[in-house]
Design a protein around this motif. Structure first.
Motif, PDB file in Angstrom:
ATOM      1  N   VAL A  57       0.837  -1.205   0.000  1.00 22.31           N
ATOM      2  CA  VAL A  57       0.000   0.000   0.000  1.00 22.31           C
ATOM      3  C   VAL A  57       0.875   1.259   0.000  1.00 22.31           C
ATOM      4  O   VAL A  57       0.582   2.233  -0.701  1.00 22.31           O
ATOM      5  N   GLY A  58       1.959   1.226   0.776  1.00 23.70           N
ATOM      6  CA  GLY A  58       2.870   2.365   0.779  1.00 23.70           C
ATOM      7  C   GLY A  58       3.495   2.603  -0.575  1.00 23.70           C
ATOM      8  O   GLY A  58       3.654   3.752  -1.016  1.00 23.70           O
ATOM      9  N   LYS A  59       3.852   1.530  -1.262  1.00 21.24           N
ATOM     10  CA  LYS A  59       4.424   1.663  -2.611  1.00 21.24           C
ATOM     11  C   LYS A  59       3.423   2.306  -3.569  1.00 21.24           C
ATOM     12  O   LYS A  59       3.761   3.208  -4.344  1.00 21.24           O
ATOM     13  N   LEU A  60       2.168   1.839  -3.530  1.00 24.05           N
ATOM     14  CA  LEU A  60       1.140   2.392  -4.417  1.00 24.05           C
ATOM     15  C   LEU A  60       0.883   3.864  -4.105  1.00 24.05           C
ATOM     16  O   LEU A  60       0.679   4.678  -5.019  1.00 24.05           O
ATOM     17  N   TRP A  61       0.882   4.190  -2.827  1.00 21.06           N
ATOM     18  CA  TRP A  61       0.621   5.578  -2.439  1.00 21.06           C
ATOM     19  C   TRP A  61       1.773   6.486  -2.868  1.00 21.06           C
ATOM     20  O   TRP A  61       1.546   7.578  -3.414  1.00 21.06           O
ATOM     21  N   LEU A  62       3.012   6.059  -2.657  1.00 13.95           N
ATOM     22  CA  LEU A  62       4.167   6.895  -2.995  1.00 13.95           C
ATOM     23  C   LEU A  62       4.339   7.049  -4.498  1.00 13.95           C
ATOM     24  O   LEU A  62       4.839   8.077  -4.966  1.00 13.95           O
ATOM     25  N   THR A  63       3.940   6.035  -5.259  1.00 20.22           N
ATOM     26  CA  THR A  63       4.070   6.110  -6.713  1.00 20.22           C
ATOM     27  C   THR A  63       2.843   6.724  -7.385  1.00 20.22           C
ATOM     28  O   THR A  63       2.808   6.837  -8.620  1.00 20.22           O
ATOM     29  N   GLY A  64       1.835   7.096  -6.601  1.00 19.60           N
ATOM     30  CA  GLY A  64       0.649   7.725  -7.162  1.00 19.60           C
ATOM     31  C   GLY A  64      -0.281   6.777  -7.893  1.00 19.60           C
ATOM     32  O   GLY A  64      -1.124   7.227  -8.680  1.00 19.60           O
ATOM     33  N   THR A  65      -0.151   5.479  -7.659  1.00 21.02           N
ATOM     34  CA  THR A  65      -0.982   4.497  -8.352  1.00 21.02           C
ATOM     35  C   THR A  65      -2.032   3.860  -7.443  1.00 21.02           C
ATOM     36  O   THR A  65      -2.716   2.931  -7.875  1.00 21.02           O
ATOM     37  N   LEU A  66      -2.168   4.339  -6.225  1.00 18.44           N
ATOM     38  CA  LEU A  66      -3.207   3.804  -5.346  1.00 18.44           C
ATOM     39  C   LEU A  66      -4.598   4.069  -5.922  1.00 18.44           C
ATOM     40  O   LEU A  66      -5.521   3.279  -5.739  1.00 18.44           O
ATOM     41  N   SER A  67      -4.727   5.175  -6.674  1.00 14.43           N
ATOM     42  CA  SER A  67      -6.012   5.505  -7.295  1.00 14.43           C
ATOM     43  C   SER A  67      -6.371   4.552  -8.419  1.00 14.43           C
ATOM     44  O   SER A  67      -7.483   4.614  -8.944  1.00 14.43           O
ATOM     45  N   TYR A  68      -5.457   3.672  -8.832  1.00 11.11           N
ATOM     46  CA  TYR A  68      -5.787   2.646  -9.820  1.00 11.11           C
ATOM     47  C   TYR A  68      -6.710   1.570  -9.235  1.00 11.11           C
ATOM     48  O   TYR A  68      -7.309   0.801  -9.987  1.00 11.11           O
ATOM     49  N   TYR A  69      -6.801   1.517  -7.905  1.00 11.29           N
ATOM     50  CA  TYR A  69      -7.527   0.428  -7.256  1.00 11.29           C
ATOM     51  C   TYR A  69      -8.663   0.901  -6.354  1.00 11.29           C
ATOM     52  O   TYR A  69      -9.584   0.131  -6.099  1.00 11.29           O
ATOM     53  N   VAL A  70      -8.597   2.134  -5.854  1.00 14.47           N
ATOM     54  CA  VAL A  70      -9.654   2.649  -4.992  1.00 14.47           C
ATOM     55  C   VAL A  70      -9.986   4.075  -5.402  1.00 14.47           C
ATOM     56  O   VAL A  70      -9.170   4.777  -6.009  1.00 14.47           O
ATOM     57  N   ASN A  71     -11.201   4.492  -5.064  1.00 11.11           N
ATOM     58  CA  ASN A  71     -11.599   5.871  -5.292  1.00 11.11           C
ATOM     59  C   ASN A  71     -10.788   6.796  -4.396  1.00 11.11           C
ATOM     60  O   ASN A  71     -10.446   6.448  -3.265  1.00 11.11           O
TER      61      ASN A  71
END
Length: 268
Positions: A57-71
């Motif tokens: 989750v930290g990786k997705l958040w830091l790379t700006g890709t967390l929005s690929y999976y959640v609103n």
């Protein structure tokens, strides 16, 4: 005084120069049996999935890709959950280091570990036609609740207009530029495709597909799932999808390949 658990009693000086047998748990690390080292490593591996999930989750958040999976509006819940998983993982690691801790189940460890490792190693990508998440367009009843999106991104605005402007005459001659991915639907006219985006309410599990049919004259249709920018004009034609909903057709004038936008989804 009670005897130390690290000594088992007198021993022959010929074998132990200090005169005592040292308990295995108190030996220097270099002297620990290989079976004990393997057991400890396996216990640590069994305690690692919560920490690795927090790392993902930290990786997705830091790379700006967390929005690929959640609103974006529910991302804080995921981040809070990652923090809790990190705390659980630290407690589990501490328990795994204690002498006598039970070894975890192989299958339970692999069931948690493999998906997390795949997420860490593979690059993040948003939903598209290639993912097979949806094969047909969503209900027009959701169009009235569509957000206009980011500044300069009018995809959500045009989808919302489907609910507020059902009159075909309103659409005729309207110039439009949309960014979305190519979706090839059954029953489309010749030389046509859907320029589409997914509507995400909470996460990718509840994704719904929305878009407009695009008809081109002679140009080659882009591959399914490719992200493109379509510039054209709404004409007189409508396309009726398999569920009976009608969608105004864009007469494509220019189609160009683009990179995936930073916010690839529509929001309610």
């Amino acid at each position: 005084p009670r005897p130390s658990p690290c000594f088992s009693g007198p021993a022959r000086l010929a074998h132990k120069p200090y005169g005592y047998l040292v308990h295995p748990c108190c030996r220097p690390r270099s002297e620990l049996p290989s079976s004990m080292i393997i057991s400890r490593l396996w216990r640590l591996l069994g305690a690692s999935p919560p920490l690795l999930l927090a790392l993902l989750v930290g990786k997705l958040w830091l790379t700006g890709t967390l929005s690929y999976y959640v609103n974006d509006r529910t991302a804080w819940i995921v981040l809070l959950g990652a923090l809790l998983f990190a705390l659980i993982g630290l407690v589990g690691v501490r328990a795994a280091l204690r002498p006598g801790a039970e070894a975890p189940s192989i299958w339970k460890t692999l069931a948690f570990l493999l998906p997390v490792m795949i997420g860490l190693l593979l690059p993040a990508r948003p939903l598209s036609a290639a993912t097979g998440q949806a094969s047909s367009l969503g209900s027009l009843q959701l169009a009235s609740h569509m957000s206009s999106g980011n500044s300069g991104d009018q995809f959500g605005t045009w989808i919302g207009d489907l609910a507020t402007h059902p009159d075909p005459g309103w659409w005729q001659g309207q110039h439009v530029t949309l960014v979305g991915f190519v979706s090839l639907q059954d029953g489309l006219p010749r030389h046509s495709f859907i320029v589409a985006r997914f509507l995400i309410t909470h996460c990718v599990v509840d994704a719904s597909l929305f878009g407009f049919p695009v008809q081109i004259d002679r140009a080659q249709i882009p591959p399914d799932g490719a992200w493109v920018q379509v510039t054209g004009t709404f004409g007189q034609r409508y396309w009726t999808d398999p569920s009976g909903q009608q969608w105004p057709v864009i007469q494509g004038r220019r189609i160009a390949a683009v990179t995936i936008p930073s916010s690839p989804y529509l929001s309610p």
